[in-house]
Design a protein around this motif. Structure first.
Motif, PDB file in Angstrom:
ATOM      1  N   GLY A  20       0.862  -1.184   0.000  1.00 55.93           N
ATOM      2  CA  GLY A  20       0.000   0.000   0.000  1.00 55.93           C
ATOM      3  C   GLY A  20       0.892   1.226   0.000  1.00 55.93           C
ATOM      4  N   TYR A  59      -3.609  10.129  -3.333  1.00 52.76           N
ATOM      5  CA  TYR A  59      -2.424  10.115  -2.473  1.00 52.76           C
ATOM      6  C   TYR A  59      -1.404  11.122  -3.004  1.00 52.76           C
ATOM      7  N   SER A 157     -14.379   0.731  -4.339  1.00 52.67           N
ATOM      8  CA  SER A 157     -13.895   0.824  -2.968  1.00 52.67           C
ATOM      9  C   SER A 157     -14.852   1.692  -2.159  1.00 52.67           C
ATOM     10  N   TYR A 205      -8.342  -2.767   3.396  1.00 53.44           N
ATOM     11  CA  TYR A 205      -7.383  -1.696   3.698  1.00 53.44           C
ATOM     12  C   TYR A 205      -7.346  -1.443   5.206  1.00 53.44           C
ATOM     13  N   PHE A 206      -6.253  -0.810   5.655  1.00 58.68           N
ATOM     14  CA  PHE A 206      -5.915  -0.721   7.089  1.00 58.68           C
ATOM     15  C   PHE A 206      -5.773  -2.111   7.712  1.00 58.68           C
ATOM     16  N   ALA A 209      -4.437  -1.907  11.074  1.00 56.62           N
ATOM     17  CA  ALA A 209      -5.045  -0.826  11.877  1.00 56.62           C
ATOM     18  C   ALA A 209      -4.018   0.290  12.102  1.00 56.62           C
ATOM     19  N   GLY A 211      -0.896   0.263  12.113  1.00 48.48           N
ATOM     20  CA  GLY A 211       0.278  -0.085  12.928  1.00 48.48           C
ATOM     21  C   GLY A 211      -0.073  -0.656  14.288  1.00 48.48           C
ATOM     22  N   TYR A 217       3.123  -1.229  19.950  1.00 49.77           N
ATOM     23  CA  TYR A 217       2.676  -0.186  20.878  1.00 49.77           C
ATOM     24  C   TYR A 217       2.502  -0.730  22.301  1.00 49.77           C
ATOM     25  N   ILE A 277      -2.498  -5.463   1.141  1.00 48.02           N
ATOM     26  CA  ILE A 277      -1.700  -4.296   0.732  1.00 48.02           C
ATOM     27  C   ILE A 277      -1.283  -3.482   1.956  1.00 48.02           C
ATOM     28  N   GLY A 279       0.525  -1.017   4.312  1.00 48.48           N
ATOM     29  CA  GLY A 279       1.356   0.150   4.023  1.00 48.48           C
ATOM     30  C   GLY A 279       2.645   0.069   4.816  1.00 48.48           C
TER      31      GLY A 279
END
Ligand code: NAP
Length: 310
Positions: A20, A59, A157, A205-206, A209, A211, A217, A277, A279
């Motif tokens: 992504g 983008y 989408s 997508y995401f 989430a 990251g 985290y 995909i 990112g």
């Protein structure tokens, strides 16, 4: 060579882990992006067998497509690549709207072809629905472009189930891209069953989430301003989400892999999800995510991950 799979009913063959690229030149989405770093993400992906790139006019706007085309030009050959891009956003005085009219979509494809410096786009999505255009008419415009060889597959989408059904009334929709990850599972109710029943490939997508699903985290960490706005990074929900993610650490460690890989591998076990995909902001993340291809989940692990995030 990295394994490739056929994307749903299209004739596109992709590495199941794509890239992504909203952080490749996506200056309107992330602050302080370095374009050279963005190009290196693409170079790293291509160097290691990732042939599936997901971009969009929005983008940048425009910069993601332009930077990708610069990297492809360095290689001199794009035949092995599967480039997905999207259009619908229109910048007007005072803001941005979505336009799915046949004329606007056809012009948007021409503009993307120019920016990508190519004579065909492998997968073209309507990025967001508009409120005016009948969906079958919008997709009909993409079908004309497919027949002309300008695009090879048709995607939509961010459509609701009703909009997707309308868009697919002539059976032309090949791929659906929608928000889906283990913390946001609404698509399981209607969209995933519909895509599975209609031989439409679902690209989430995401998937990480943004990251949060990577396991990097902790509850005391300072969260970046752009992430702090997202509900699953806030307050009690954030703490609960971290606890869920931590429950996958044992599975990841037993497989000598990362939590992100376990989660990405889990999506690939879902019906109608052929490819992902994720990112990235750094090249090592691209390489790490690619290692998902080495992860094989047992039936028990698949059920356990499902249970943790139910
Ligand atoms: P994502 O894949 O859920 O998260 C990606 C982010 O997670 C990266 O930018 C990176 O951010 C972090 N990350 C990735 N791999 C990691 C790893 N191995 N270890 C640690 N951190 C890692 O979210 P996304 O990139 O926004 O979405 C994926 C793609 O979907 C986009 O690039 C875009 O192509 C597409 N998309 C489409 C739509 C649509 O409307 N159709 C909407 C959104 C996105 P940090 O380093 O900052 O943590």
């Amino acid at each position: 060579m990295v394994k490739q799979i056929k994307l749903g009913r299209t004739d596109l063959y992709v590495c199941p882990i794509g890239l992504g690229t909203n952080a490749v030149g996506g200056h309107n989405l992330f602050p302080n992006l370095n374009e050279e770093v963005g190009k290196d993400l693409v170079r790293t992906a291509l160097d290691h067998g990732i042939n599936f790139l997901d971009t969009a006019f929005f983008y940048g706007p425009k910069r993601s497509e332009e930077l990708i085309s610069e990297v492809i030009k360095e290689r001199g050959n794009r035949t092995e690549l599967v480039i997905a891009t999207k259009g619908s956003h229109k910048f007007v005085e005072g803001g941005v709207v979505n336009d799915n009219s046949p004329a606007y979509l056809k012009q948007s494809v021409e503009d993307s072809l120019k920016r990508l410096q190519t004579d065909y786009i492998d997968l073209y999505y309507i990025h967001y629905p508009d409120n005016e255009t009948p969906k079958a008419e919008a997709v009909g415009a993409l079908k004309e472009l497919k027949d002309q060889g300008k695009i090879r597959a048709i995607g939509v989408s961010n459509f609701s189930l009703e909009q997707l059904k309308e868009a697919n009334q002539d059976g032309y929709v090949d791929v659906f891209q929608g928000k889906y990850n283990l913390l946001e599972r609404e698509a399981e109710k209607e969209l995933l069953p519909y895509t599975a029943a209609n031989n439409i490939s679902f690209i989430p997508y995401f998937p990480l989430a943004s990251g949060l699903l990577t396991g990097k985290y902790t509850k005391d960490m300072k969260i970046d301003d752009s992430l702090a706005k997202k509900p699953h990074f806030q307050g009690e929900a954030f703490v609960r989400n971290l606890e869920k993610v931590e429950q996958l650490r044992a599975i990841a460690e037993a497989k000598e892999t990362e939590i992100a890989n376990v989660i990405l591998a889990w999506y690939l076990t879902r019906e109608s999800i052929d490819a992902l995909i994720p990112g990235a902001k750094r090249a090592d993340q691209v390489l790490s995510n690619l290692r998902t291809l080495d992860v094989l989940l047992t039936e028990d692990e698949i059920n356990e991950i499902d249970r943790v995030f139910r």
